[in-house]
Design a protein around this motif. Structure first.
Motif, short mmCIF file in Angstrom:
data_model
loop_
_atom_site.label_atom_id
_atom_site.label_comp_id
_atom_site.label_asym_id
_atom_site.label_seq_id
_atom_site.Cartn_x
_atom_site.Cartn_y
_atom_site.Cartn_z
N LEU A 28 26.39 -8.56 11.11
CA LEU A 28 27.36 -8.97 11.00
C LEU A 28 26.31 -10.09 12.74
CD1 LEU A 28 29.41 -5.76 11.48
CD2 LEU A 28 30.38 -7.96 11.18
N LYS A 29 26.97 -11.21 12.90
CA LYS A 29 26.26 -11.68 13.95
C LYS A 29 26.60 -12.25 14.88
CE LYS A 29 24.85 -14.01 10.37
NZ LYS A 29 23.28 -13.79 9.56
N SER A 30 25.87 -12.25 15.85
CA SER A 30 26.30 -12.22 17.31
C SER A 30 27.56 -13.19 17.54
CB SER A 30 25.10 -13.31 18.34
OG SER A 30 25.52 -13.22 19.83
N GLY A 31 28.86 -12.83 18.61
CA GLY A 31 29.76 -13.11 18.77
C GLY A 31 31.16 -12.93 17.69
N GLU A 32 30.47 -12.45 16.49
CA GLU A 32 31.38 -12.37 15.67
C GLU A 32 33.13 -11.00 16.10
OE1 GLU A 32 31.81 -11.04 10.39
OE2 GLU A 32 29.82 -11.87 11.70
N LYS A 33 33.72 -11.18 15.77
CA LYS A 33 35.38 -10.03 16.15
C LYS A 33 35.24 -8.86 15.06
CE LYS A 33 39.57 -9.70 17.37
NZ LYS A 33 41.03 -10.07 17.93
N LEU A 34 34.58 -7.57 15.81
CA LEU A 34 35.11 -6.52 14.65
C LEU A 34 36.56 -6.26 15.06
CD1 LEU A 34 32.21 -5.99 15.69
CD2 LEU A 34 32.50 -4.00 15.27
N PRO A 35 36.99 -6.08 13.56
CA PRO A 35 38.34 -5.29 13.41
C PRO A 35 38.82 -4.44 14.27
CG PRO A 35 36.91 -4.52 11.00
CD PRO A 35 36.51 -4.84 12.24
N SER A 36 39.99 -4.66 14.64
CA SER A 36 41.11 -3.52 15.51
C SER A 36 41.29 -2.18 15.47
CB SER A 36 42.29 -4.41 16.01
OG SER A 36 43.36 -3.76 14.83
N LYS A 37 41.49 -1.57 16.50
CA LYS A 37 40.95 -0.05 16.33
C LYS A 37 41.99 0.53 15.61
CE LYS A 37 40.62 0.56 21.12
NZ LYS A 37 40.75 1.04 22.33
N PHE A 63 26.00 -2.66 21.41
CA PHE A 63 25.83 -3.28 20.16
C PHE A 63 27.04 -4.21 20.43
CE2 PHE A 63 22.92 0.06 18.91
CZ PHE A 63 22.29 -0.54 17.97
N ILE A 64 28.34 -4.10 20.92
CA ILE A 64 29.18 -4.25 21.67
C ILE A 64 29.35 -4.74 22.77
CG2 ILE A 64 29.69 -4.61 18.28
CD1 ILE A 64 31.36 -1.91 20.09
N LEU A 65 30.58 -5.93 22.47
CA LEU A 65 31.21 -5.79 24.00
C LEU A 65 32.91 -6.40 23.24
CD1 LEU A 65 30.92 -7.35 27.02
CD2 LEU A 65 31.06 -9.59 25.76
N ALA A 66 33.53 -4.94 25.15
CA ALA A 66 34.77 -5.31 24.89
C ALA A 66 35.75 -6.08 25.62
CB ALA A 66 35.28 -3.36 25.84
N ILE A 67 36.03 -7.12 25.00
CA ILE A 67 36.56 -8.03 26.03
C ILE A 67 38.13 -7.66 25.85
CG2 ILE A 67 37.34 -10.85 26.23
CD1 ILE A 67 34.81 -11.16 25.03
N GLU A 68 38.62 -7.41 27.59
CA GLU A 68 40.46 -7.62 27.68
C GLU A 68 41.04 -8.84 26.92
OE1 GLU A 68 43.11 -5.72 30.96
OE2 GLU A 68 40.98 -6.75 31.92
N ARG A 69 42.37 -7.45 25.57
CA ARG A 69 43.59 -7.97 25.30
C ARG A 69 42.97 -9.25 24.70
NH1 ARG A 69 48.37 -8.21 28.12
NH2 ARG A 69 47.44 -7.64 30.39
N ARG A 70 41.44 -9.02 24.40
CA ARG A 70 40.78 -9.77 23.05
C ARG A 70 40.11 -9.21 21.66
NH1 ARG A 70 37.21 -14.73 24.77
NH2 ARG A 70 37.00 -14.56 21.74
N GLY A 71 39.31 -8.33 22.29
CA GLY A 71 39.23 -7.06 21.31
C GLY A 71 38.17 -6.78 21.43
N TYR A 72 36.84 -6.68 20.01
CA TYR A 72 35.51 -6.35 20.04
C TYR A 72 34.30 -7.12 19.43
CZ TYR A 72 36.84 -1.71 22.12
OH TYR A 72 37.39 -0.81 22.75
#
Length: 457
Positions: A28-37, A63-72
């Motif tokens: 998983l590369k930097s900036g890649e989005k993870l599946p939603s919860k 390891f991950i960053l949470a961005i409001e309304r956009r995801g992880y």
């Protein structure tokens, strides 16, 4: 497979490990989005809370960053060193030969009866109530709120009136002794009970002090031997002597205080060992409560009464030694975290501790009765000693085997128990007496363990 319900560790940790490994190894590369919860919850058959806990750990560790309304999203990482996964760590299996099935050690407590729910509520309460105050340094001798709570408890339960400012909090009795070693001049000689706490002699000698073992009789320390010795600091466990289980009567206590008053250099260190667990009558008043000359250093602990892992002990210093502490050892800082001190303060203040003790007294009293009843019926048991107090008894067996031989045979059958001879200074010949703790076993395990022990004999 991302998660496996058949594995022993929690699902949220499996999910955390899965994504952590893929991020660390570059899948998983930097900036890649993870599946939603919600997507992971539905596709893996997990609760949303399980997925949330896994994502929370990943975010907390960067390891991950949470961005409001956009995801992880995967964070920018570099210089990552791949460590062992939880699967690798938890795959370790204990050698069967090491496995203890019946722990008769005198320090074992009933883990299943620990007040987990109460402590979980108190931790939350303390965080909500004190917030930033639990993050700052406190009095080097411990939080005043905790010391006041201890002082109030001792007055109500032990008849001991003390100034909270003279209480010193630490992580275990060993640490308290280290403080005393800095306060007392090295020409002092320590008198220790024989048998007694097995670590104490080497601990005292390691700091350059002399040590004199003094025999324990039916009423406690041998007064004649004490008065003839060069001892100036006496360490005793008068409420429930460890390990013999004898209780020092009031007449002997007064004699000990008389000895302490014979010289300005003399002090008594009173370890109030097992004082909370007395099954007949109320707990005896400590030696410190009879001390009108301020010559007794009183030590108490929450290891037996709550849990050994808390590592919270305390001592009450005479006024003269408080001055020495600030002058000779100002570098000692309380090693118990502030949050744990405040949790224990709440535990004491709100009556949880007293209720817990009442409950544990009933449980341990019943365990003691079960153990004695089983042992008394067997002809291979010659004697059972120890007062109606504490969470261990001393059992003498009819055997031709040495203590060490018997201990090894017990251990092969998963039984952990120590001979009394191990607690004598300078060693003691085998005499077939063993210290049988009954605090850490259920009544069923207690019955099974004693049965196996008697079969081995």
């Amino acid at each position: 497979m991302i998660v496996d319900n058949n594995l022993e560790y929690p699902l949220y940790l499996q999910l955390y490990e899965y994504y952590k490994k893929r991020i660390v190894e570059g899948e998983l590369k930097s900036g890649e989005k993870l599946p939603s919860k919600r997507y992971l919850s539905d596709s893996l058959g997990l609760s949303v809370n399980t997925v949330t806990r896994a994502y929370y750990l990943l975010e907390e560790e960067g390891f991950i960053l949470a961005i409001e309304r956009r995801g992880y999203f995967v964070e920018q990482l570099s210089n990552i060193n791949v460590g062992k996964s939880i699967q690798e760590v938890t795959s370790f299996k204990k050698d069967k030969a090491e496995e203890i099935l019946y722990d008769f050690s005198s320090s074992a407590i009933s883990e299943s009866d620990f007040p987990f729910y109460t402590f979980s509520k108190l931790y939350k309460k303390v965080i909500d109530k004190y917030r930033e105050n639990i993050l700052t340094n406190s009095d080097p001798n411990g939080k005043l709120e905790f010391k006041i709570a201890i002082s109030k408890y001792l007055m109500e339960s032990r008849g001991l009136i003390t100034n909270p400012k003279n209480i010193v909090i630490s992580s275990g009795m060993e640490y308290l002794f280290q403080i005393l070693f800095y306060i007392f001049p090295q020409e002092n000689i320590f008198g220790i009970e024989n048998p007694g706490y097995d670590v104490l002699p080497s601990m005292i000698k390691s700091r350059g002090f002399g040590v004199v073992p003094i025999e324990i009789g039916p009423e406690g320390i041998d007064l004649d031997a004490l008065e003839k010795s060069s001892v100036s600091i006496l360490t005793i466990t008068p409420s429930h002597q460890f390990p013999t289980g004898t209780i020092m009567p009031i007449s002997r206590r007064l004699q000990v205080l008389h000895w302490a008053n014979m010289s300005s250099k003399n002090y008594v260190i009173e370890d109030d060992y097992d004082s909370e667990f007395r099954y007949v009558g109320k707990p005896l008043d400590p030696l410190k409560s009879l001390d009108t000359s301020d010559k007794v250093i009183y030590m108490g602990s929450f290891s037996k009464s709550v849990a050994p892992s808390l590592r919270i002990s305390y001592m009450i210093l005479p006024e003269s030694l408080m001055e020495s502490l600030s002058e000779d050892a100002p570098f000692f800082i309380c090693s118990v975290p502030v949050i744990e001190q405040m949790v224990m303060a709440e535990f004491l203040i709100n009556g949880h501790f007293e209720r817990h003790l009442n409950r544990m007294r009933r449980i341990y009293k019943k365990n003691r009765e079960v153990a004695i009843k089983l042992l008394e019926k067997d002809p291979k048991v010659l004697n059972i000693s120890g007062a109606d107090a504490g969470i261990h008894i001393v059992v003498e067996f009819d055997t031709k085997k040495t203590d060490s031989e018997l201990k090894k045979e017990f251990l092969k059958s998963g039984i952990s128990i120590s001979p009394l001879s191990e607690y004598y200074s300078g060693g003691e010949p085998s005499h077939s007496k063993f210290i049988l703790g009954f605090g850490g076993l259920t009544r069923e395990s207690l019955t099974e363990g004693i049965g196996k022990m008697l079969q081995i004999l």
